[in-house]
Structure formats: structure tokens, C-alpha cells
Design a protein around this motif. Structure first.
Motif, PDB file in Angstrom:
ATOM      1  N   ALA A  31       0.821  -1.210   0.000  1.00  0.00           N
ATOM      2  CA  ALA A  31       0.000   0.000   0.000  1.00  0.00           C
ATOM      3  C   ALA A  31       0.857   1.263   0.000  1.00  0.00           C
ATOM      4  N   GLY A  32       2.185   1.083   0.028  1.00  0.00           N
ATOM      5  CA  GLY A  32       3.074   2.239   0.029  1.00  0.00           C
ATOM      6  C   GLY A  32       3.054   3.010   1.333  1.00  0.00           C
ATOM      7  N   GLU A  33       2.667   2.336   2.406  1.00  0.00           N
ATOM      8  CA  GLU A  33       2.599   3.023   3.702  1.00  0.00           C
ATOM      9  C   GLU A  33       3.946   3.007   4.414  1.00  0.00           C
ATOM     10  N   ILE A  34       4.679   1.906   4.240  1.00  0.00           N
ATOM     11  CA  ILE A  34       6.011   1.843   4.845  1.00  0.00           C
ATOM     12  C   ILE A  34       7.024   1.473   3.769  1.00  0.00           C
ATOM     13  N   ARG A  35       8.267   1.750   4.066  1.00  0.00           N
ATOM     14  CA  ARG A  35       9.291   1.499   3.049  1.00  0.00           C
ATOM     15  C   ARG A  35       9.533   0.001   2.887  1.00  0.00           C
ATOM     16  N   ARG A  36       9.921  -0.378   1.680  1.00  0.00           N
ATOM     17  CA  ARG A  36      10.036  -1.799   1.368  1.00  0.00           C
ATOM     18  C   ARG A  36      11.323  -2.379   1.949  1.00  0.00           C
ATOM     19  N   GLU A  37      11.138  -3.451   2.733  1.00  0.00           N
ATOM     20  CA  GLU A  37      12.252  -4.188   3.335  1.00  0.00           C
ATOM     21  C   GLU A  37      11.831  -5.645   3.423  1.00  0.00           C
ATOM     22  N   ASP A  38      12.714  -6.497   3.875  1.00  0.00           N
ATOM     23  CA  ASP A  38      12.322  -7.889   4.133  1.00  0.00           C
ATOM     24  C   ASP A  38      11.249  -7.907   5.221  1.00  0.00           C
ATOM     25  N   PRO A  39      10.020  -8.340   4.891  1.00  0.00           N
ATOM     26  CA  PRO A  39       8.926  -8.268   5.875  1.00  0.00           C
ATOM     27  C   PRO A  39       9.234  -9.038   7.156  1.00  0.00           C
ATOM     28  N   LEU A  40       9.928 -10.163   7.047  1.00  0.00           N
ATOM     29  CA  LEU A  40      10.242 -10.936   8.249  1.00  0.00           C
ATOM     30  C   LEU A  40      11.199 -10.182   9.166  1.00  0.00           C
ATOM     31  N   ALA A  41      12.163  -9.499   8.562  1.00  0.00           N
ATOM     32  CA  ALA A  41      13.110  -8.723   9.363  1.00  0.00           C
ATOM     33  C   ALA A  41      12.396  -7.569  10.062  1.00  0.00           C
TER      34      ALA A  41
END
Lengths: 202, 202
Positions: free
Chosen positions: B149-159
Motif C-alpha cells: 500500500a506504500g505506507e512503509i518502506r520496502r524491506e524484508d517483511p520478516l526482518a
DNA sequence: AATAATATAGAACAAACGCTCGGAAAAGTC
DNA sequence: GACTTTTCCGAGCGTTTGTTCTATATTATT
């Protein structure tokens, strides 16, 4: 090593695995290599053995915090960490973490407090202080220095320390070995660095 | 409520405070309000009571994760959380947290697993899965949706989920009441928001 | 070498432990 | 209401618990 010391060490090992009620005086005596009646020459009763363990370990942890960690209670002087940079954080943390995880006394004492905390209020207190409050306080001190050095952005040091210590706390408590935890810790420090390292305002 | 159910509930309360060996069959019977010999009409032996508790609680937690949390194991469809925004995170987290903290069954079961984990490998497994792996998986799912949704910056979701769950894990385990934990959780979510919310590149 | 102090072992204690059994009471079925 | 099944209780089983006692070894002091 005196018999009394061997009793403390052996009983710590047993209590930390099976809890106070899960270990009998005969269990301890057998593991030490003496008869249970001989135990009573060194300790008044079973409870005194447990309390003796806690006393010894608390004393040891105080030494650790005073010597190896920081004099963070000696005023607000952050000069100890003046030369510190974010690049040292990884190594500093890994060393501290290893102590809490691998040091045989500390690892066992942590388990002892953990499994005893709901039956013994004193253990709950020590547990909270040792593995939460003191750790956060030390780290807040370090982050304060890093903020002064312009290495990370300025925030409430205690809040930042809690953010940092949370995942550490989790991995310490749920990983089965240091090897399992190491990459997770590295990833955590990496994430933390990305989040807090200082960047010039655009 | 049947007698068997009352035994399970009572024994859970006792075991979670004093551990398996700290509670006698007579203790349980007295707390339930029957004689110890009557207990054996409902359970084969003491061990069966303990195992029965674990079975019941594991089943309950599965229901919770299936119904209240997420169908995160049904493929990669994050549409359940399509409409979610960062402003909902605070409320969502507080609700989840309250369940883990205040729900009488869950809070006691968590303590039971905690104090039994080093004596019983099964408890260690369940504990790791329930309060670490599953929680992180659910949160990774939510953060995945927030990234889409572009609400938070893209990173490894598990991390990211591990970063988020770490402090939660710590406060759950060391706070004595929900009221004590609430402001700490709020501060944590606030820090997290500052760290991960999406900002246009300068 | 003699003496005093301390550590150990073995036997024993009462209490508490998990558990079994037989008979009385309660609940359910026909 | 007779019958079956389930639940409860009290007594008691053998074992383990924490702890004490006394006699014997070991160690330290003189």
C-alpha cells in the motif's frame, strides 16, 4: 574448589533445568558425589542452597555490570564512549550478547530466574532488573554518546534503547544456541543502523 | 462446566504459577473442591492432567490464529489488509497485545510454557512457535500489505516483523500488568512508525 | 603425636507424594 | 422403580521427600 562451591554450581545446573521443586536434596547430593546428610554441613536446608545460588549470581552480575559494562550510574558523563562509532556497535553488541548467552553461570542463572519468577517474587524482581532495566540503561548510555557524536539521530535514549534491546531480549530467550542467534542479531543491528543512523536533512 | 473442565482450568492456574513439580495432586483436588481419588475418574494420572491442559490450550490458540489473526498461511494474498493504514496499527496491535496479555487462558498458558520449557521439550517447541514464530509470521503478513500500500518502506517483511515483535515480546514477558505495558507499547509503535513510514526520496 | 574441629556416611524419622481400591452416592437409561 | 453407569469419598498402599542423629573418618592446630 570447595565442596560448598561445588554444591552451588551443581544445584544451579539442576534448578535451572527442573525448577526448585523438580530437584530433590538427594538429586543434588548424588550429582555432587556425596550423601544428602553431608549437604547439611554446608547449608542449613534446601531453601538456603537456592538462596545461596541467587546471592552468588547477583553478586557476580553486579561485578559484571560495574567492570565490563559501564559506569553508567556515575553521573551523566558519556566520555567513556566518546570515540565510539556505529561501526563498533556490531562488535560491542555481539560480545555483550555472547556473555549473556554463553557464559555458563549467566545462562543458567537466567534460566533459574525465568522458571522461578512466578513462584518467587524476589526472582521476578532480579529478572526484570538484570535482563531488562539494567540492559536498557546501559544501552541508553551508549546511544546517548552516539547522539552526542552525531552518529545517530537525536531521540529519547531510553526509547531507542528499548527498541534496540527488545529483539535482543527475544532472541536470547527463544534461541537454542548462539550460532542460531548470531545471524538474527546481525540482521537486527543492521536494521537498527538503517533506522537510526544520522542523515543530513534533505 | 464439567468437573473435567474445572480440573483443567484449576490445574492450569496452579501449574502456571508453581510448575509441574510444585503442584501436588492434592493441591489440585483441594482447589477444585473434590478429593484426590476423585480426580482419577477424569484423568489417568497427574501427567495426563498436564498434557490435557497443553492439548486444550494449543487447540484454543490454533482457533485464535485461524479466526482472529489471519489466514496468512493461505497463499500470498494480502488483500485482507488492503485497506489498512499505519494509523490503524496502534489499535490493531493494542488489541492483539491485550489478548496475549489479559486473556486468562492465554496469559496462564504462556506462563505454563515459560516455566516448563527447559524440563519439557514439547513446551519449548510450542512456546517458540506460538509466541515468536507465529506472531512474527502474522506481522510480516501485515507489513507486507503495508508495503504494497506504500505506507512503509520496502524491506524484508520478516526482518521488519522481528524488529516490531521484539519489544512487544519483551514487554509481554516483563510487565506485571497491561496498564504498566500500555504506554511502553504506544511509545514502541510510535518509534516504529517514525522508522519505517514511507517518505518520498529527497 | 595428641587434640580439636570439621566433613562424611548410614540409618532413621515424620510428612507428603502419586496412586489404587471398595463401597456409597448420584446421574442417566429403560 | 429397577438397573446400569458414572462420580465421589475415605482409607490405605508403597515410595519419595526434607531433615535429624550418631558414629566414623578426615583435616587442621598445637
Amino acid at each position: 574448589m570447595t565442596t560448598k562451591e561445588r554444591i552451588v554450581e551443581t544445584a544451579l545446573e539442576l534448578f535451572s533445568q527442573r525448577g526448585y521443586d523438580g530437584v530433590s536434596v538427594r538429586d543434588i547430593a548424588r550429582a555432587v558425589g556425596i550423601r544428602e546428610s553431608s549437604l547439611y554441613n554446608h547449608f542449613e536446608n534446601k531453601r538456603a542452597i537456592f538462596d545461596g545460588i541467587v546471592d552468588v549470581c547477583v553478586r557476580q552480575s553486579e561485578v559484571y555490570f560495574r567492570e565490563s559494562a559501564l559506569p553508567f550510574d556515575q553521573g551523566d558523563d558519556t566520555s567513556v564512549y566518546r570515540g565510539i562509532g556505529l561501526e563498533h556497535l556490531q562488535e560491542l553488541i555481539e560480545r555483550t550478547f555472547r556473555f549473556f548467552f554463553d557464559d555458563p553461570w549467566n545462562a543458567r542463572f537466567r534460566r533459574l530466574l525465568l522458571v522461578s519468577q512466578y513462584a518467587e517474587p524476589r526472582c521476578r524482581d532480579i529478572y526484570q532488573q538484570l535482563y531488562r532495566d539494567k540492559c536498557i540503561a546501559v544501552q541508553a548510555y551508549i546511544f546517548s554518546a552516539l547522539m552526542d557524536a552525531g552518529e545517530i539521530r537525536r531521540e529519547d535514549p531510553l526509547a531507542v534503547a528499548a527498541e534496540f534491546h527488545g529483539p535482543m531480549f527475544m532472541w536470547i530467550h527463544t534461541c537454542d544456541s548462539f550460532e542460531e542467534a548470531r545471524p538474527l542479531i546481525r540482521e537486527h543491528v543492521e536494521q537498527f543502523r538503517k533506522n537510526y543512523e544520522w542523515r543530513p536533512t534533505p
